[in-house]
Enzyme design. Structure first.
Site, PDB file in Angstrom:
ATOM      1  N   GLY A 225       0.809  -1.205   0.000  1.00 16.63           N
ATOM      2  CA  GLY A 225       0.000   0.000   0.000  1.00 16.63           C
ATOM      3  C   GLY A 225       0.841   1.252   0.000  1.00 16.63           C
ATOM      4  CG  ASP A 252       3.143   7.231 -13.913  1.00 18.77           C
ATOM      5  OD1 ASP A 252       3.818   7.942 -13.152  1.00 18.77           O
ATOM      6  OD2 ASP A 252       3.615   6.641 -14.908  1.00 18.77           O
TER       7      ASP A 252
END
Length: 310
Positions: A225, A252
């Site tokens: 995460g 991204d």
């Protein structure tokens, strides 16, 4: 909704193909290639678009690959400002090996930019007066070491989100960025030391905030995460477990989800959660594809948080 502009100084034309197996010193015959726009800021703008928002992609482009890149973005409906340069836009090559499931990624160097070329990119970005200005990806040769500092000092009305690393970021000093999005390895480079546990990651992030470089960090931790650090709190964000098809574009997509949620008026923590969901959605897509809106929205409730003491 607030506006988002992304700046990509070193974009790429991404070429993807596949082959049964890779071997040295023989002619390898690949499948028909596919072509996609590449480069950090360009992919952030595309991710925002795929998630249902809009962002303007400003980038330097030259040669036949630069023209191909511009056409691909036009075909996807991305708002863009392509600034001409004398050099030729680089290519990146990804090959999927079917026999092993491994992915080989080759990144070529980009062209050097002259001072008038990089100033034109900077002026174009600032002229758009975005609420959020995202700079993502590597900087090409010819860029000044204090580029981030120059950008921050002139972008008085924009919140800067930077997803980059290296010497330029280390030389930024008290840049006053809004948010920095490093992965763990990039954070270690900035910290100048290996970070082997949660406490060390938190301390390194706090030092960067205390130095004046940035107000916040969203640290990408891969399958684990991310961590959100501000002067007031440090929160771990746990990513949902998803089938992995390709990790290309996950970072991204995370930045795109973050920027879009912020532009929609969500809190920084909620925006970070959506960023993690978008990054997780990206690894579910093959090759160089990015996140899908339906996947990101479905995964969002599965992104859990745990606040740590500061």
């Amino acid at each position: 909704m607030r506006t988002i502009v992304t700046l990509t100084m070193n974009p790429a034309l991404d070429v993807a193909t596949s082959i049964h197996s890779v071997a040295p010193e023989i002619k390898l015959r690949c499948a028909a290639p596919s072509f996609h726009p590449g480069g950090g800021g360009i992919n952030v703008a595309r991710a925002v678009h795929f998630l249902g928002g809009e962002a303007c992609a400003v980038y330097a482009a030259g040669g036949h690959t630069g023209e191909k890149l511009r056409q691909l973005l036009t075909d996807e409906g991305i708002d863009q400002r392509a600034l001409p340069i004398a050099g030729t836009t680089r290519e990146s090559f990804t090959c999927y090996e079917a026999s092993t499931g491994l992915q080989y990624r080759y990144t070529l160097p980009g062209p050097a930019l002259s001072q008038p070329e990089w100033i034109a990119c900077l002026d174009t970005c600032l002229g758009l007066q975005p609420d959020y200005l995202v700079l993502s990806g590597s900087l090409p040769k010819g860029m000044p070491s204090d580029f981030y500092g120059q950008l921050a000092s002139r972008a008085q009305h924009s919140r800067l989100i930077i997803d980059s690393a290296g010497e330029a970021l280390q030389a930024a000093g008290e840049a006053g960025l809004f948010l920095l999005k490093p992965n763990l390895r990039e954070l270690e480079r900035l910290a100048g030391a290996a970070l082997t546990d949660e406490a060390q990651i938190q301390q390194a992030a706090q030092r960067l905030i205390d130095s004046g470089l940035t107000q916040a960090l969203l640290i990408s931790l891969g399958a684990a995460g991310a961590a959100l650090a501000t002067c007031a709190k440090y929160v771990r964000l746990r990513a949902p477990i998803v089938p992995i098809r390709s990790k290309v574009g996950a970072g991204d997509s995370m930045v795109g989800g973050l920027a879009l949620a912020l532009a929609q008026g969500r809190s920084l923590l909620d925006a970070a959660r959506f960023g993690v969901a978008a990054g997780s959605a990206a690894v579910m897509t093959p090759g160089t594809q990015l996140c899908r809106r339906d996947d990101a929205e479905r995964l969002l409730p599965q992104v859990t948080t745990q606040q740590q003491s500061n």
